[in-house]
Motif scaffolding. Structure first.
Motif, short mmCIF file in Angstrom:
data_model
loop_
_atom_site.label_atom_id
_atom_site.label_comp_id
_atom_site.label_asym_id
_atom_site.label_seq_id
_atom_site.Cartn_x
_atom_site.Cartn_y
_atom_site.Cartn_z
N ARG A 48 44.37 42.57 38.93
CA ARG A 48 44.00 43.41 40.06
C ARG A 48 42.69 44.13 39.77
NH1 ARG A 48 48.21 47.83 42.13
NH2 ARG A 48 47.53 48.89 40.23
N ILE A 49 41.86 44.19 40.78
CA ILE A 49 40.62 44.96 40.65
C ILE A 49 41.00 46.43 40.73
CG2 ILE A 49 38.38 45.41 41.68
CD1 ILE A 49 38.57 42.56 42.89
N PRO A 50 40.56 47.22 39.76
CA PRO A 50 40.98 48.64 39.71
C PRO A 50 40.73 49.37 41.04
CG PRO A 50 39.81 48.06 37.71
CD PRO A 50 39.67 46.89 38.64
N ASN A 51 41.68 50.26 41.38
CA ASN A 51 41.61 51.12 42.56
C ASN A 51 41.65 50.33 43.87
OD1 ASN A 51 41.27 53.44 40.87
ND2 ASN A 51 39.08 52.96 40.71
N THR A 52 42.15 49.09 43.82
CA THR A 52 42.31 48.29 45.03
C THR A 52 43.61 47.53 44.93
OG1 THR A 52 41.28 46.26 44.18
CG2 THR A 52 39.80 47.94 45.07
N PHE A 53 43.97 46.90 46.03
CA PHE A 53 45.06 45.94 46.03
C PHE A 53 44.51 44.52 46.18
CE2 PHE A 53 47.58 49.71 47.29
CZ PHE A 53 48.51 49.67 46.28
N THR A 54 43.30 44.35 45.71
CA THR A 54 42.65 43.06 45.73
C THR A 54 42.75 42.44 44.33
OG1 THR A 54 41.11 43.87 47.40
CG2 THR A 54 40.51 41.83 46.24
N PHE A 55 43.05 41.16 44.30
CA PHE A 55 43.26 40.47 43.03
C PHE A 55 42.27 39.32 42.87
CE2 PHE A 55 47.23 42.56 43.77
CZ PHE A 55 47.76 42.84 42.51
N VAL A 56 41.95 39.06 41.62
CA VAL A 56 41.29 37.81 41.26
C VAL A 56 42.36 36.91 40.67
CG1 VAL A 56 39.58 36.68 39.80
CG2 VAL A 56 39.06 38.88 40.86
N ALA A 57 42.48 35.70 41.21
CA ALA A 57 43.52 34.77 40.74
C ALA A 57 42.90 33.41 40.47
CB ALA A 57 44.63 34.64 41.78
N HIS A 58 43.38 32.78 39.41
CA HIS A 58 42.94 31.43 39.06
C HIS A 58 44.18 30.54 39.02
CE1 HIS A 58 40.24 28.42 37.27
NE2 HIS A 58 41.28 28.06 36.55
N VAL A 59 44.11 29.44 39.75
CA VAL A 59 45.23 28.50 39.83
C VAL A 59 44.75 27.14 39.34
CG1 VAL A 59 46.96 27.43 41.32
CG2 VAL A 59 46.17 29.74 41.81
N ALA A 60 45.51 26.55 38.44
CA ALA A 60 45.15 25.24 37.89
C ALA A 60 46.40 24.40 37.74
CB ALA A 60 44.44 25.38 36.55
N ASP A 61 46.20 23.09 37.83
CA ASP A 61 47.29 22.13 37.65
C ASP A 61 47.50 21.92 36.16
OD1 ASP A 61 49.06 20.03 37.60
OD2 ASP A 61 48.04 18.89 39.17
N LEU A 62 48.73 22.15 35.70
CA LEU A 62 49.02 22.00 34.27
C LEU A 62 48.82 20.57 33.80
CD1 LEU A 62 52.18 24.25 33.80
CD2 LEU A 62 49.94 24.59 32.78
N ASP A 63 49.14 19.61 34.66
CA ASP A 63 48.96 18.22 34.26
C ASP A 63 47.49 17.90 34.02
OD1 ASP A 63 51.65 17.72 34.36
OD2 ASP A 63 51.62 16.99 36.43
N VAL A 64 46.61 18.51 34.83
CA VAL A 64 45.17 18.29 34.64
C VAL A 64 44.69 18.99 33.38
CG1 VAL A 64 42.89 18.68 35.64
CG2 VAL A 64 44.79 17.98 37.11
N LEU A 65 45.16 20.24 33.19
CA LEU A 65 44.73 20.99 32.01
C LEU A 65 45.19 20.33 30.72
CD1 LEU A 65 45.36 24.70 33.08
CD2 LEU A 65 43.17 23.53 32.91
#
Length: 486
Positions: free
Chosen positions: A307-324
């Motif tokens: 979460r970005i401090p003082n907000t309810f906004t998030f940075v999220a990273h999504v990846a496929d485990l099979d690809v990784l």
């Protein structure tokens, strides 16, 4: 001491039992099985242990790198937000602007007076100056309890956007929450923005792809509430947060708000999208930051968020485990192939090594059995230089010596039998020699008597026959071939 003695005795019994059980199995099966068991067990253990450690290390590094990614992107977004907060500070840190706000907020201030208009122009021109040259600031407004102020350039033209329904605006969180924060910045990312802020009166759709910064402004002296400063900022202002992370194209990085995805950094169609799961965002709000495995569209995904401090906004990273883990799976497949190759090699080596021991031993046993059946001419054919060869040589030497001994005994027996036969023949000859003189004596005696009969008594012939008969009698009395001179 008794316990130790009992343990030793148990160990000896177990040792004897194991050896007895092993001795019931053929040498080939015993050697081959133990050789294969040891080699294959070691190979399997080393292969899967190495793969597990490698996979675990890759997993930890992946988690760490993804966590650092979202953390650094969140920090860059926070830095960008702080830049806009600093721009907002320029407005309510201007004493001239604050004085104009205070004068227009005084009870009884004439809305059509020149002073009021001058103060209004001062405020709205200050709003314009904040956004001037900042392409990502879409709109800046200041809403007092009495009325809203807009961006106005020096020529008197209105810029930015408007709040189409000010009365309804006073009932929204855009107006209330900044006051509850007592002057601390508040960031809004909800879809309600499009229903509040418009480009102009004629616009059908509200401003989109924006986030809104709201700050309650208070008078420096008496801390009386003057209004809420609102900045509508284009989301592209945060696009630079992913600079330096272009290599992370195996996954997608998002800026997530209360109502879903706000921004998609470096989008990749081949990488998975953010799951449409409202419960997931609630969990993210509760945790604040973290990394976890989730499922989406039949895929195993890894999600890292912060979460970005003082907000309810998030940075999220999504990846496929099979690809990784594609590289890891390749290593796994390679390990399995290596393991199969090792197993095959172990099987071949075990077969030939075991055969090199069991087959010569079997041949030696066969030769021994034939020798035991009396075939002493059979010999072990040596073809190596190991201990079994030494045993074969010793057996051949033993067989040779035994054969020689048998021959010696056989020849000795033949010689003994020949001697015995010679002795019997000698006795027979002696007997015959004894029989012959008797026969001649008797014959001569009959001849003598016939001669006496014919001559009517003794005559020279009868006397010669008598003397010759006496000679034979002497030979019979001596029992040999020797006659004394007398």
């Amino acid at each position: 001491m008794r316990i130790l003695k009992k343990i030793k005795e148990t160990g000896r019994k177990a040792d004897r039992h194991i050896k007895t059980m092993l001795r019931k199995v053929s040498l080939f099966r015993r050697l081959n099985t133990s050789f294969m068991l040891l080699l294959i067990t070691a190979a399997i253990f080393l292969t899967f242990f190495s793969f597990y450690k490698y996979s675990d290390e890759i997993s930890k590094n992946t988690d760490r790198y993804i966590s650092l990614l979202v953390q650094n992107v969140a920090l860059k977004i926070e830095d960008t937000m702080q830049e806009y907060e600093a721009e907002a500070l320029r407005f309510y840190d201007d004493s001239q602007v604050v004085r104009a706000l205070l004068e227009n907020a005084e009870p009884g201030a004439a809305l059509d007076s020149e002073a009021y208009e001058q103060n209004r122009y001062c405020i709205e021109n200050a709003l314009y100056n904040i956004g001037y040259g900042r392409k990502y600031i879409v709109n800046i407004q200041f809403v007092t309890p009495e009325e809203p102020y807009y961006m106005v350039e020096p020529g008197g033209y209105r810029r930015g956007g408007i709040i189409r329904d000010p009365e309804a605006f006073y009932q929204t969180d855009f107006y209330r929450l900044p006051q509850e924060k007592n002057g601390y910045p508040v960031w809004f990312d909800t879809a309600d923005q499009t229903e509040i802020f418009y480009k102009n009166e004629q616009s059908v759709y509200g401003l989109a792809n924006i986030v809104t910064l709201g700050i309650a402004v208070y008078a420096p002296a008496g801390r009386e509430f003057l209004g809420v400063l609102l900045l509508n900022i284009d989301l592209n202002a945060f696009a630079g947060a992913m600079e330096g992370y272009e290599a992370y194209n195996d996954g997608n990085t998002f800026m997530i708000g209360e109502d879903g995805i706000l921004m998609w950094f470096n989008p990749s169609i081949s990488a998975p999208a953010f799951p449409k799961d409202g419960q997931l965002f609630q969990e993210m709000k509760e945790q604040g930051k973290g990394i976890r495995e989730i499922s989406g569209d039949g895929q195993k995904l890894i999600l890292a968020y912060e979460r970005i401090p003082n907000t309810f906004t998030f940075v999220a990273h999504v990846a496929d485990l099979d690809v990784l883990y594609a590289g890891t799976y390749q290593i796994r497949n390679l390990c399995i192939l290596v393991l199969l190759a090792v197993v095959i090699a172990c099987t071949v080596i075990s077969y030939y090594v075991t055969s090199s021991i069991s087959e010569p031993v079997g041949q030696l046993i066969k030769v021994m059995q034939m020798a035991g059946d009396g075939k002493w001419n059979e010999r072990y054919q040596n073809s190596g230089n190991d201990e079994i060869t030494i045993l074969g040589d010793r057996f051949n030497e033993m067989a040779d010596k035994t054969d020689q001994l048998i021959e010696q005994v056989y020849l000795s027996e033949i010689r003994r039998q020949k001697v015995s036969i010679s002795w019997i023949n000698a006795r027979l000859d002696a007997l015959l020699m004894q029989i012959n003189p008797h026969f001649l004596y008797n014959t001569l005696d009959i001849i003598r008597w016939e001669a006496m009969y014919e001559a009517g008594g003794e005559s020279p012939v009868t006397q010669m026959i008598e003397k010759f008969s006496q000679l034979y009698r002497m030979g019979m009395r001596t029992g040999g071939n020797t006659i004394t001179l007398k």
